[in-house]
Scaffold this active site. Structure first.
Site, PDB file in Angstrom:
ATOM      1  N   HIS A  94       7.171 -15.819  36.249  1.00  0.00           N
ATOM      2  CA  HIS A  94       6.856 -14.881  37.324  1.00  0.00           C
ATOM      3  C   HIS A  94       5.443 -14.341  37.102  1.00  0.00           C
ATOM      4  O   HIS A  94       5.034 -14.121  35.958  1.00  0.00           O
ATOM      5  CB  HIS A  94       7.880 -13.739  37.328  1.00  0.00           C
TER       6      HIS A  94
ATOM      7  N   SER B  86       7.201 -10.594  49.625  1.00  0.00           N
ATOM      8  CA  SER B  86       7.416  -9.713  50.789  1.00  0.00           C
ATOM      9  C   SER B  86       8.328 -10.329  51.850  1.00  0.00           C
ATOM     10  O   SER B  86       8.104 -10.142  53.052  1.00  0.00           O
ATOM     11  CB  SER B  86       6.077  -9.295  51.396  1.00  0.00           C
TER      12      SER B  86
ATOM     13  N   GLY C 195       5.251  -7.744  46.689  1.00  0.00           N
ATOM     14  CA  GLY C 195       5.352  -6.288  46.736  1.00  0.00           C
ATOM     15  C   GLY C 195       4.286  -5.604  47.567  1.00  0.00           C
ATOM     16  O   GLY C 195       4.122  -4.385  47.486  1.00  0.00           O
TER      17      GLY C 195
ATOM     18  N   ASN D  25      15.507 -10.796  42.831  1.00  0.00           N
ATOM     19  CA  ASN D  25      14.921 -10.403  41.547  1.00  0.00           C
ATOM     20  C   ASN D  25      14.803  -8.880  41.530  1.00  0.00           C
ATOM     21  O   ASN D  25      13.955  -8.320  42.226  1.00  0.00           O
ATOM     22  CB  ASN D  25      13.536 -11.060  41.413  1.00  0.00           C
ATOM     23  N   TRP D  26      15.683  -8.249  40.771  1.00  0.00           N
ATOM     24  CA  TRP D  26      15.685  -6.778  40.746  1.00  0.00           C
ATOM     25  C   TRP D  26      14.554  -6.220  39.881  1.00  0.00           C
ATOM     26  O   TRP D  26      14.346  -5.020  39.838  1.00  0.00           O
ATOM     27  CB  TRP D  26      17.038  -6.261  40.241  1.00  0.00           C
ATOM     28  N   LYS D  27      13.878  -7.056  39.136  1.00  0.00           N
ATOM     29  CA  LYS D  27      12.810  -6.602  38.229  1.00  0.00           C
ATOM     30  C   LYS D  27      13.332  -5.484  37.316  1.00  0.00           C
ATOM     31  O   LYS D  27      14.498  -5.486  36.963  1.00  0.00           O
ATOM     32  CB  LYS D  27      11.583  -6.166  39.024  1.00  0.00           C
TER      33      LYS D  27
ATOM     34  N   GLU E 121       4.233 -11.522  37.350  1.00  0.00           N
ATOM     35  CA  GLU E 121       4.169 -10.262  36.589  1.00  0.00           C
ATOM     36  C   GLU E 121       4.260 -10.531  35.088  1.00  0.00           C
ATOM     37  O   GLU E 121       3.667  -9.813  34.282  1.00  0.00           O
ATOM     38  CB  GLU E 121       5.278  -9.317  37.076  1.00  0.00           C
TER      39      GLU E 121
ATOM     40  N   GLU F 265       5.122 -18.280  44.930  1.00  0.00           N
ATOM     41  CA  GLU F 265       4.957 -16.850  45.149  1.00  0.00           C
ATOM     42  C   GLU F 265       3.475 -16.472  45.058  1.00  0.00           C
ATOM     43  O   GLU F 265       2.962 -16.219  43.947  1.00  0.00           O
ATOM     44  CB  GLU F 265       5.727 -16.059  44.093  1.00  0.00           C
TER      45      GLU F 265
ATOM     46  N   GLY G 214      12.195  -9.854  45.992  1.00  0.00           N
ATOM     47  CA  GLY G 214      12.121  -8.727  45.066  1.00  0.00           C
ATOM     48  C   GLY G 214      12.689  -7.470  45.706  1.00  0.00           C
ATOM     49  O   GLY G 214      13.897  -7.252  45.744  1.00  0.00           O
ATOM     50  N   GLY G 215      11.808  -6.630  46.249  1.00  0.00           N
ATOM     51  CA  GLY G 215      12.206  -5.320  46.762  1.00  0.00           C
ATOM     52  C   GLY G 215      13.391  -5.343  47.706  1.00  0.00           C
ATOM     53  O   GLY G 215      14.280  -4.482  47.612  1.00  0.00           O
TER      54      GLY G 215
HETATM   55  C1  PEP Z   1       9.176 -11.138  43.469  1.00  0.00           C
HETATM   56  O1  PEP Z   1       9.054 -10.248  42.656  1.00  0.00           O
HETATM   57  O2  PEP Z   1       9.485 -12.262  43.089  1.00  0.00           O
HETATM   58  C2  PEP Z   1       8.944 -10.832  44.873  1.00  0.00           C
HETATM   59  C3  PEP Z   1       8.840 -11.826  45.712  1.00  0.00           C
HETATM   60  O3  PEP Z   1       8.838  -9.495  45.216  1.00  0.00           O
HETATM   61  P1  PEP Z   1       8.793  -8.894  46.709  1.00  0.00           P
HETATM   62  O4  PEP Z   1       9.862  -9.587  47.526  1.00  0.00           O
HETATM   63  O5  PEP Z   1       9.070  -7.440  46.541  1.00  0.00           O
HETATM   64  O6  PEP Z   1       7.439  -9.175  47.252  1.00  0.00           O
END
Ligand code: PEP
Length: 246
Positions: free
Chosen positions: A90, A206, A166, A9-11, A92, A160, A227-228
């Protein structure tokens, strides 16, 4: 057997140059033994779908097919752009846009009707975990966010924990295992063994190259939503390899 899935997920990250990471990833994984899905921002969706051998998905969709909803995109538009899946619910979006489970369910239904796989996210806050309400929260989000017509193909569930996204914080393996087993049991109870055992359950929060292997060894973890660490092929590639080896 459930086929493992590594989803990125590049957000709200990435201009056109970011697509070079897809080429690097493809070079590192010419024929992956797991499914690989990248969800870039909507501006890169069509280009990514043309360029990449991996499946491409979106990060959100509207619940309606078309209409006066400035700034939104529909599931049909995602499909038309070459998308195969869409993330819905999600945390967010639940937080930034006040999206509750009934909206998430309508979006998931729209995605499935358009022929996309809906990746339905859910997770507890730190306060909810500390109050030992995690399973109640997940049970409520599962019941409220997932449409009745779920199949093993049109639904993926992503657990999640909000406090792990993050932050570099990760639940213990036992905590991940407890929630994934709970989700599996609820899916089986609601949809029967065929669908309940077939739906993939991803862990997200993470996930990094150095913890992926341990997380993927947890029962009922069928992959990750990352994500990241999905932004750079150098980080996402070892996560894909860890999933292949699990
Ligand atoms: C996400 O945004 O779905 C996520 C899991 O982010 P990260 O891996 O950066 O915690």
């Amino acid at each position: 057997m459930r086929r493992k899935l590594a989803a990125g997920n590049w957000k709200m990250n990435g201009l056109k140059g970011q697509l070079a990471e897809l080429d690097k990833l493809a070079a590192a994984h010419p024929s992956p033994e797991v499914d690989v899905l990248l969800c870039p921002p909507a501006t890169l969706l069509a280009a990514a779908a043309l360029q990449s051998p991996f499946s491409i998905g979106a990060q959100d969709c509207h619940a309606n097919d078309a209409g006066a909803h400035t700034g939104d995109i529909s599931a049909q538009m995602i499909k038309d752009a070459g998308g195969k899946a869409v993330i819905v619910g999600h945390s967010e979006r639940r937080e930034d846009h006040d999206e509750h489970s009934d909206i998430v369910r309508a979006k998931a239904r729209a995605a499935q009707a358009a022929g996309l796989t809906a990746i339905v996210c859910m997770g507890e806050s730190l306060l909810e975990r500390e109050a030992q309400n995690t399973l109640d929260i997940i049970g409520g989000q599962l019941a409220g966010s997932i449409p009745d017509n779920a199949t093993a193909e049109n639904l993926v569930v992503a657990y999640e924990p909000i406090w792990a996204i993050g932050t570099g914080l990760v639940p213990s393996l036992a905590q991940i295992g407890e929630v994934h087993a709970f989700i599996r049991a609820r899916l089986e109870r609601r949809f029967g063994a065929g669908v309940g055992l077939g739906v993939r359950i991803l862990y997200g929060g993470s996930v990094k190259p150095d913890n992926a292997r341990d997380i993927f060894a947890v029962p009922n973890v069928d992959g990750a939503l990352v994500g990241g660490a999905s932004l750079k092929a150098a980080d996402f590639s070892p996560i894909i390899s860890a999933l292949e080896a699990s």
